[in-house]
Design a protein around this motif. Sequence first.
Motif, PDB file in Angstrom:
ATOM      1  N   ARG A  12      65.547 -28.380 -15.622  1.00 46.74           N
ATOM      2  CA  ARG A  12      64.875 -27.671 -14.524  1.00 46.74           C
ATOM      3  C   ARG A  12      65.779 -27.519 -13.312  1.00 46.74           C
ATOM      4  O   ARG A  12      65.786 -26.479 -12.659  1.00 46.74           O
ATOM      5  N   ALA A  15      68.200 -24.797 -14.059  1.00 49.27           N
ATOM      6  CA  ALA A  15      67.513 -23.496 -14.041  1.00 49.27           C
ATOM      7  C   ALA A  15      67.319 -23.009 -12.608  1.00 49.27           C
ATOM      8  O   ALA A  15      67.572 -21.838 -12.301  1.00 49.27           O
ATOM      9  N   ARG A  19      69.134 -19.671 -10.999  1.00 51.91           N
ATOM     10  CA  ARG A  19      68.266 -18.630 -10.426  1.00 51.91           C
ATOM     11  C   ARG A  19      68.688 -18.315  -8.995  1.00 51.91           C
ATOM     12  O   ARG A  19      68.654 -17.168  -8.571  1.00 51.91           O
ATOM     13  N   SER A  26      65.939 -13.331 -16.373  1.00 53.08           N
ATOM     14  CA  SER A  26      64.965 -14.400 -16.627  1.00 53.08           C
ATOM     15  C   SER A  26      65.694 -15.731 -16.764  1.00 53.08           C
ATOM     16  O   SER A  26      66.859 -15.771 -17.149  1.00 53.08           O
ATOM     17  N   VAL A  27      64.988 -16.800 -16.414  1.00 54.74           N
ATOM     18  CA  VAL A  27      65.485 -18.164 -16.609  1.00 54.74           C
ATOM     19  C   VAL A  27      64.285 -18.989 -17.052  1.00 54.74           C
ATOM     20  O   VAL A  27      63.278 -19.058 -16.347  1.00 54.74           O
ATOM     21  N   ASP A  28      64.387 -19.591 -18.225  1.00 59.21           N
ATOM     22  CA  ASP A  28      63.280 -20.367 -18.772  1.00 59.21           C
ATOM     23  C   ASP A  28      63.735 -21.764 -19.159  1.00 59.21           C
ATOM     24  O   ASP A  28      64.875 -21.964 -19.572  1.00 59.21           O
ATOM     25  N   VAL A  29      62.800 -22.703 -19.040  1.00 56.28           N
ATOM     26  CA  VAL A  29      62.998 -24.060 -19.544  1.00 56.28           C
ATOM     27  C   VAL A  29      62.100 -24.176 -20.767  1.00 56.28           C
ATOM     28  O   VAL A  29      60.895 -23.942 -20.684  1.00 56.28           O
ATOM     29  N   ILE A  30      62.697 -24.524 -21.899  1.00 55.25           N
ATOM     30  CA  ILE A  30      61.963 -24.566 -23.165  1.00 55.25           C
ATOM     31  C   ILE A  30      61.888 -26.002 -23.673  1.00 55.25           C
ATOM     32  O   ILE A  30      62.905 -26.688 -23.772  1.00 55.25           O
ATOM     33  N   SER A  35      61.926 -25.099 -28.884  1.00 55.56           N
ATOM     34  CA  SER A  35      63.324 -24.688 -28.870  1.00 55.56           C
ATOM     35  C   SER A  35      63.912 -24.663 -30.277  1.00 55.56           C
ATOM     36  O   SER A  35      63.659 -25.563 -31.078  1.00 55.56           O
ATOM     37  N   LEU A  42      67.693 -24.739 -21.643  1.00 59.04           N
ATOM     38  CA  LEU A  42      67.698 -23.744 -20.583  1.00 59.04           C
ATOM     39  C   LEU A  42      68.068 -22.430 -21.255  1.00 59.04           C
ATOM     40  O   LEU A  42      69.054 -22.364 -21.989  1.00 59.04           O
ATOM     41  N   ASP A  43      67.257 -21.414 -21.044  1.00 54.86           N
ATOM     42  CA  ASP A  43      67.508 -20.103 -21.615  1.00 54.86           C
ATOM     43  C   ASP A  43      67.539 -19.102 -20.468  1.00 54.86           C
ATOM     44  O   ASP A  43      66.549 -18.953 -19.754  1.00 54.86           O
ATOM     45  N   ALA A  44      68.667 -18.460 -20.263  1.00 57.75           N
ATOM     46  CA  ALA A  44      68.807 -17.529 -19.141  1.00 57.75           C
ATOM     47  C   ALA A  44      69.398 -16.210 -19.615  1.00 57.75           C
ATOM     48  O   ALA A  44      70.236 -16.178 -20.514  1.00 57.75           O
TER      49      ALA A  44
END
Length: 83
Positions: A12, A15, A19, A26-30, A35, A42-44
């Motif tokens: 986080r 991320a 950002r 987009s920026v996501d925490v999975i 996953s 972290l997926d960005a």
Amino acid sequence: MSCTVEERQRVRRAARAIRDEVATESVDVIAPSASQYGEWTLDAVLRDTDGIPPEVLRELALTELTLQPTPSQAEYQHVAATV
């Protein structure tokens, strides 16, 4: 604090920093259960960049995340990193 809570916090933190520092689509925490890597991820998707910017690499190093190989798509750079 359990290891998984610490790992989630690291992802986080990275991320948020990404950002704030680069143009992102987009920026996501999975969570590990969702996953493909089975770990906090972290997926960005970065905009207007040729490769991964130094700011992103620095943040991944500071939070001790491991960059995963991902293909870039047109004008977007996909970044995936795991704990």
